[in-house]
Design a protein around this motif. Sequence first.
Motif, short mmCIF file in Angstrom:
data_model
loop_
_atom_site.label_atom_id
_atom_site.label_comp_id
_atom_site.label_asym_id
_atom_site.label_seq_id
_atom_site.Cartn_x
_atom_site.Cartn_y
_atom_site.Cartn_z
N GLY A 1 -1.24 16.49 2.24
CA GLY A 1 -2.35 16.57 1.73
C GLY A 1 -3.46 14.96 1.65
N GLY A 2 -2.82 14.14 1.35
CA GLY A 2 -3.62 12.97 0.38
C GLY A 2 -3.50 11.81 1.29
N SER A 3 -4.48 10.79 1.60
CA SER A 3 -4.28 9.66 1.77
C SER A 3 -3.83 8.21 1.33
CB SER A 3 -5.87 9.40 2.45
OG SER A 3 -6.57 11.49 2.68
N LEU A 4 -3.29 7.92 2.49
CA LEU A 4 -2.43 5.75 1.64
C LEU A 4 -3.64 5.47 3.19
CD1 LEU A 4 0.89 6.65 1.52
CD2 LEU A 4 -1.23 6.21 -0.64
N ARG A 5 -3.62 4.13 2.58
CA ARG A 5 -3.76 3.01 3.52
C ARG A 5 -2.74 1.93 3.29
NH1 ARG A 5 -9.28 -1.18 4.71
NH2 ARG A 5 -8.01 -2.08 2.97
N LEU A 6 -2.06 1.38 4.72
CA LEU A 6 -1.30 0.07 4.27
C LEU A 6 -1.83 -0.67 4.86
CD1 LEU A 6 1.69 2.22 6.16
CD2 LEU A 6 1.19 2.18 3.18
N VAL B 1 6.32 11.04 0.25
CA VAL B 1 4.73 12.70 0.89
C VAL B 1 5.94 13.55 -0.01
CG1 VAL B 1 4.08 13.77 2.12
CG2 VAL B 1 4.35 11.54 2.70
N SER B 2 5.34 14.19 -1.26
CA SER B 2 6.30 15.22 -0.69
C SER B 2 5.33 16.56 -1.38
CB SER B 2 6.00 15.82 -2.64
OG SER B 2 5.47 14.90 -4.02
N GLY C 1 1.31 -1.54 -0.03
CA GLY C 1 -0.18 -0.14 0.05
C GLY C 1 0.84 1.23 -0.21
N GLY C 2 2.04 0.82 0.27
CA GLY C 2 2.94 2.55 0.00
C GLY C 2 3.78 2.80 -1.60
N GLY C 3 3.77 3.96 -1.60
CA GLY C 3 3.61 5.06 -2.09
C GLY C 3 4.37 5.97 -2.55
N SER C 4 4.40 6.93 -3.86
CA SER C 4 4.42 7.91 -3.28
C SER C 4 3.33 9.59 -3.64
CB SER C 4 5.03 8.46 -5.30
OG SER C 4 6.63 7.78 -4.59
N GLU D 1 7.30 15.15 6.34
CA GLU D 1 8.08 13.93 7.19
C GLU D 1 7.83 12.60 7.44
OE1 GLU D 1 6.34 17.05 7.43
OE2 GLU D 1 5.60 17.82 9.86
N ASP D 2 5.97 12.70 7.38
CA ASP D 2 6.04 11.06 7.55
C ASP D 2 6.12 9.91 6.48
OD1 ASP D 2 2.46 12.04 7.42
OD2 ASP D 2 3.45 11.77 9.04
N THR D 3 7.37 10.43 5.28
CA THR D 3 8.06 10.35 4.46
C THR D 3 8.86 8.31 5.36
OG1 THR D 3 8.29 11.28 3.02
CG2 THR D 3 10.01 9.76 3.12
#
Length: 119
Positions: free
Chosen positions: A15-20, A117-118, A8-11, A88-90
Amino acid sequence: QVQLAESGGGSIQAGGSLRLSCVATGRAISKYPMAWYRQAPGKGPEWVSVIAVDGTTYISDSVKGRFTISRDNVDNTVYLQMNIVKPEDTGMYYCAKGQERFYDPMDYWGQGTQVTVSS
């Protein structure tokens, strides 16, 4: 033996969302706490969140209000919902399995999934 596989990771932009997701095989996870950790480039590992057997959750102040941990014992899967992500969540995010006593160290770890996270 337990195997943990994160995905589920990625670039993603800030402000966006991801689900791992973390799928466990080899043993049912229902009797164990499960956790997420992360490691940013050049830094040590950081605990992110843990979910107890009874579903109680604990979360790091650095992600409180943005990340949510959950578990599905039927699918033997643990999730980390990441909202309003920041640069900083990178880092590499790892899933870990706890032991029957909540405060014992994690005994199995996955290989990790990268989150970038960019701004």
